[in-house]
Design a protein around this motif. Sequence first.
Motif, PDB file in Angstrom:
ATOM      1  N   VAL A 230      27.826  65.653  47.257  1.00 20.61           N
ATOM      2  CA  VAL A 230      27.465  64.939  48.484  1.00 20.61           C
ATOM      3  C   VAL A 230      27.392  65.866  49.690  1.00 20.61           C
ATOM      4  O   VAL A 230      27.190  65.411  50.811  1.00 20.61           O
ATOM      5  CB  VAL A 230      28.422  63.754  48.777  1.00 20.61           C
ATOM      6  N   GLY A 231      27.554  67.176  49.459  1.00 17.05           N
ATOM      7  CA  GLY A 231      27.317  68.137  50.533  1.00 17.05           C
ATOM      8  C   GLY A 231      28.513  68.411  51.427  1.00 17.05           C
ATOM      9  O   GLY A 231      28.376  69.049  52.461  1.00 17.05           O
ATOM     10  N   LEU A 232      29.701  67.933  51.046  1.00 13.56           N
ATOM     11  CA  LEU A 232      30.872  68.197  51.890  1.00 13.56           C
ATOM     12  C   LEU A 232      31.418  69.604  51.691  1.00 13.56           C
ATOM     13  O   LEU A 232      32.061  70.154  52.569  1.00 13.56           O
ATOM     14  CB  LEU A 232      31.980  67.186  51.592  1.00 13.56           C
ATOM     15  N   ARG A 233      31.200  70.132  50.515  1.00 16.41           N
ATOM     16  CA  ARG A 233      31.664  71.486  50.225  1.00 16.41           C
ATOM     17  C   ARG A 233      30.538  72.272  49.576  1.00 16.41           C
ATOM     18  O   ARG A 233      29.612  71.682  49.009  1.00 16.41           O
ATOM     19  CB  ARG A 233      32.857  71.434  49.251  1.00 16.41           C
TER      20      ARG A 233
ATOM     21  N   ARG B 156      20.018  63.751  51.628  1.00 19.89           N
ATOM     22  CA  ARG B 156      21.103  62.767  51.551  1.00 19.89           C
ATOM     23  C   ARG B 156      20.654  61.348  51.905  1.00 19.89           C
ATOM     24  O   ARG B 156      21.431  60.406  51.779  1.00 19.89           O
ATOM     25  CB  ARG B 156      22.275  63.191  52.450  1.00 19.89           C
TER      26      ARG B 156
ATOM     27  N   VAL C 203      27.659  56.980  49.594  1.00 16.82           N
ATOM     28  CA  VAL C 203      29.013  57.453  49.315  1.00 16.82           C
ATOM     29  C   VAL C 203      30.003  56.413  49.846  1.00 16.82           C
ATOM     30  O   VAL C 203      29.720  55.733  50.829  1.00 16.82           O
ATOM     31  CB  VAL C 203      29.250  58.821  50.004  1.00 16.82           C
TER      32      VAL C 203
ATOM     33  N   PRO D 289      23.096  60.745  56.049  1.00 20.22           N
ATOM     34  CA  PRO D 289      21.965  61.657  56.287  1.00 20.22           C
ATOM     35  C   PRO D 289      21.717  61.913  57.768  1.00 20.22           C
ATOM     36  O   PRO D 289      20.802  61.367  58.351  1.00 20.22           O
ATOM     37  CB  PRO D 289      20.783  60.939  55.632  1.00 20.22           C
TER      38      PRO D 289
ATOM     39  N   PHE E   3      34.814  72.331  55.683  1.00 26.88           N
ATOM     40  CA  PHE E   3      33.565  71.987  55.012  1.00 26.88           C
ATOM     41  C   PHE E   3      32.794  73.173  54.465  1.00 26.88           C
ATOM     42  O   PHE E   3      31.582  73.129  54.376  1.00 26.88           O
ATOM     43  CB  PHE E   3      32.668  71.184  55.963  1.00 26.88           C
ATOM     44  N   SER E   4      33.485  74.276  54.114  1.00 27.94           N
ATOM     45  CA  SER E   4      32.706  75.374  53.555  1.00 27.94           C
ATOM     46  C   SER E   4      32.851  75.406  52.042  1.00 27.94           C
ATOM     47  O   SER E   4      33.731  74.793  51.502  1.00 27.94           O
ATOM     48  CB  SER E   4      33.147  76.688  54.158  1.00 27.94           C
TER      49      SER E   4
END
Lengths: 293, 246
Positions: A51-54, A74, A79, B89, B245-246
């Motif tokens: 989901v792009g958080l990490r 996204r 989520v 998004p 968040f990395s």
Amino acid sequence: MTVLARATEVSRRYGDVLALDRVSLDIRAGELVGLLGPNGAGKSTLINLFVGLRRPTSGTVELLGGSPQDPLVRQGIGVTPQETGLPEALRVGEIVDFVSAHYPHRADKGELLERFGLQDLVKRQIGGLSGGQRRRLAVALAFAGEPRVVFLDEPTTGLDVEARRALWDGVRSFHEQGGTIVLTSHYLEEIEALARRVIVVGHGRVLADDTVTAIRDVVGTRRVSLTAAELPELPGVLGSEREDGRVHLLTADPDRLVVELVRSGTPFSGLEIRPTSLEEAFLAITSKETADV
Amino acid sequence: MSSLVLAHTRYQLLEQIRVPLGLVASAFFPAASMLAFVVPFGGDDPVGATRATGSMMMIGAMSAAVMGLSISVAQDREQPWNPYLRTLPAGPFPRFAGRILTTMAVMLAATVPVLVIAALLTKASVTAPRLALGLAALLAGALPFMLIGLFLGFLLPSKAAIGVSQVVFFPIAIVGGLFMPPQFMPEFLQALSPYVPSRGAAELVWSAATGSTPNITGIVMLVVWTVAAALAAAWAYRRDEGRRFS
């Protein structure tokens, strides 16, 4: 079938901890996939990557043909927030409107709330909802943007039977209309009720990726432990290991194994039979080839 | 894109209105100071009262910016709702813009009681165009304080933000001449005053409302502070992003 989400050789480190270790898997359109594993197994890390958080430490994660870091990509996913974090001051209808505003295609608010049994609570402040209502609202939010893939992290942990059923119905109806769902749980029961395909995760690896039926058979295994110098060939041994003079055997049929053991006349002592944890079962099976008895 | 800014602003305004702690704190303190100090001691001098009204408005704006913003940013970072928002998004811009617009709305709302007290109980006077100019000056002068609020909010846990923002707020407000006009302050504070950002911000408001000539050092330092605070806020934001968040 179209692949909607794909992890290729993905590893993720947090400091010294290796949370995911070269995981590869595909989520295809129309699937309802359960990620099963104990806490700390790497399920949440995997979801956070999708989901792009990490970002992965190495390897690649693809979502709907693009990067999960891209907000446009996204638009196709939904989520669930943790229900403990829902903004208390807002009303149910307002939070649905807020989340919907992010998506080009929006689910009808009334229909969405009804699908999760929340239709009478539109004007209620979130601070005044019960735990079960919050959880259902949190799951409903994942569907607000008419997503193609929905990620549900532990959707029904701690819910009563009725709330769980309402939630499962909502998830199933989405799936029946062709939606793709990835859900995590540490209960096989929950995954069984919803999913067809199960991916078992432990120690940051995919331990098994199979149908619910196949996985359930494995989970039904018992661990037979005993002290013995040498063992004959025994029937139905799924996996074995030796530690400190003890031999541990995994089997789906412990009765038959013990009968055969006694019949063989091998001297042994300290016989012990107990159920295996999910993780144990899969770890034992995956290390079967290398075990030496 | 603008509809998303609207959605985030609406959402944050609703939170501010339903749990109006920040709003009340920002509005109450300057109004109370107005009643306690300006009305009895400076209410009869039209120019002095107008300047003092401007100072009190700036105090409310500073409180909304430094304390309100730092605490809300720090608290939001601790909520599991925050990572959820990142899965929606949208990039970081709509939420950020919503924060700034909401803080500005709180600042403007906090001026209302001060203005009402000034109009009813003092000889302060201002023309409509100068009032509008004064409010614009207020928002412009509050910019470095919003950036300081963001910096503290992204740097500190919420409990520390509550304490540190107060420790930052009061001395800066006092030295800048918001509680007491600069000419009445001890000499060393008068010398120091133009170097704190509140002085430049107040000079903008005073100049807009009364037509006085602003203190040039104060204005230059306001710009310097704004740039420095922007860099610090950007650094704290990146650091927080990298951690979580990395």
